[in-house]
Write a protein that holds these residues in place. Structure first.
Motif: not given
Length: 418
Positions: A276-286, A319-321
């Motif tokens: 599992x590669x979890x990614x956190x983003x600094x804005x709402x991208x997803x 946001x996150x993926x």
């Protein structure tokens, strides 16, 4: 030496279901969980204020016994809209019904191949795919995806697991989806449910709260003759009834005096593991709930968004993926750095995010993901399960039954086998 009426090995949803049924029967049941808390594959973890489930989890349970538990938790309802990424295009799911974004000559070739699809000649998954969709659609989409998701060639898989998981090909649906992007949703469920707070684990929190659970108790030896289990902390406990959600090969490994034919059968059972590669983003991208990835230059086979499932899973404005990469066997085929590099490449190729949008990447490996349905697997599996059943040991859950069970089915596997 302590003795327990119903000893349950594993505190995932199957073990929790077994404990519930034991309580309803007025029996004393104790769950022994190897990890520091219960939840199993339905557990979650946090990274820098972001919550991630152990792989994608959404509920479409319809069984009254399951809804009675899950509906105690407030939830969101999402439409079952999935997408597929191929090279530079996004196609709705299922892909064969949504060819509209492709070039005209590509559509003609795929449809012509579908009309000339071969008769079903074998009992393997690749033959089934070619018969369903025609050679070109099968080769371009599901055969490629199979290698990524199952880490196994389609020709090496049986078809016993399919059920309603794959949309059968219909000419009118394929033709309609070549002329318009406004296609109906033909997914096997129309809605997906997810807790408003606490991640998917929140659905099973009532079961965890009501169960007697001993955590950090990893079973290392089972003596069926004396009905005794030894744990990694050295404690030995006897049981009247033993219920196990431990993966069958592992259960055989720790059980004493197992017949050689059962050991041999267990050695034939193989599952995938998941990185599992979890990614956190600094804005709402997803904006999409989940999607499938066909390109071989991207290691992940699919990804989902915890932040779309619930805003409670991320800090405000973020946001996150989470990307899933599968390997055959309990060990990963990849290095952590290789996995993270591939995900960053995928984010840019799919035009989802740039490097400066990423707050962090996080890696976690799960030793067991999905049972692999090799030809004849059920014969080997049944030999193992029949042995334990004859010895009074009940095997439950996805890896105890060694089957393709969703969370609702895993719950019922435990609940109905006490």
């Amino acid at each position: 030496m302590k003795k327990i009426d119903v000893m349950i090995l594993g505190g995932g949803i199957a073990g929790l279901g077994a404990a519930l049924k034991a309580r309803e029967q007025g029996r004393s049941a104790v769950i022994f969980e190897a990890n520091s808390r219960a939840g199993g594959l339905l557990d979650n973890f946090e990274v820098e204020g972001f919550r991630f489930d152990n792989a994608v989890h959404l509920s479409f349970a319809s069984e009254p016994e399951v809804r009675k538990i899950f509906d105690q938790t407030d939830y969101y309802t999402h439409p079952a809209d999935a997408w597929n990424f191929e090279q530079d295009k996004w196609l709705r799911h299922p892909v064969q019904n949504n060819l509209y974004p492709l070039l005209a000559n590509e559509k003609v070739g795929l449809i012509k191949s579908f009309l000339q699809r071969p008769e079903l000649e074998g009992d393997d998954y690749e033959s089934w795919l070619r018969h369903q969709y025609g050679d070109l659609i099968a080769e371009r989409y599901p055969i490629r995806y199979t290698q990524k998701y199952w880490a196994t060639p389609a020709a090496s898989l049986s078809t016993t697991w399919i059920g309603n998981r794959m949309r059968r090909a219909e000419l009118d649906e394929i033709l309609f989806g070549t002329f318009t992007s406004e296609t109906p949703n033909t997914y096997y469920t129309k809605e997906m449910r997810y807790p408003k707070k606490g991640g998917f684990r929140a659905f099973i929190t009532p079961l965890i709260t009501d169960s007697c659970i001993k955590c950090d108790y990893k079973a290392v030896a089972i003596d069926i003759d004396s009905k005794t289990v030894t744990f990694s902390n050295g404690e030995k406990i006897q049981y009247t009834t033993l219920v196990s959600s431990i993966p069958l090969p592992k259960l055989v490994e720790i059980t004493q005096s197992v017949p050689s034919d059962v050991e041999e059968a267990a050695g034939q059972l193989v599952a995938t593991s998941i990185d599992l590669i979890s990614v956190g983003f600094n804005k709402n991208l997803v904006k999409d709930l989940w999607f499938y990835i066909y390109d071989e230059d991207i290691l992940a086979s699919r990804a989902y968004s915890p932040s779309v499932k619930s805003s409670d899973n991320v800090p405000q404005g973020c946001s996150s993926l989470q990307f899933e990469v599968y390997s055959r066997g309990t060990d990963s085929s990849y290095k952590k750095e290789e996995l993270i590099e591939s995900v960053i490449y995928a984010l840019e190729k799919m035009d989802i995010a740039k490097t400066e949008d990423i707050l962090f990447t996080h890696h976690k490996h799960l030793a067991y993901g999905n049972v692999i349905f090799n030809h004849g697997m059920e014969i080997q599996r049944n030999r193992v399960r029949d042995y334990f059943n004859a010895e009074g040991v009940k095997t439950i859950g996805r890896f105890g039954e060694w089957d393709y069970l969703w969370s609702n089915q895993s719950f019922l596997s435990g609940y109905n086998n006490i």
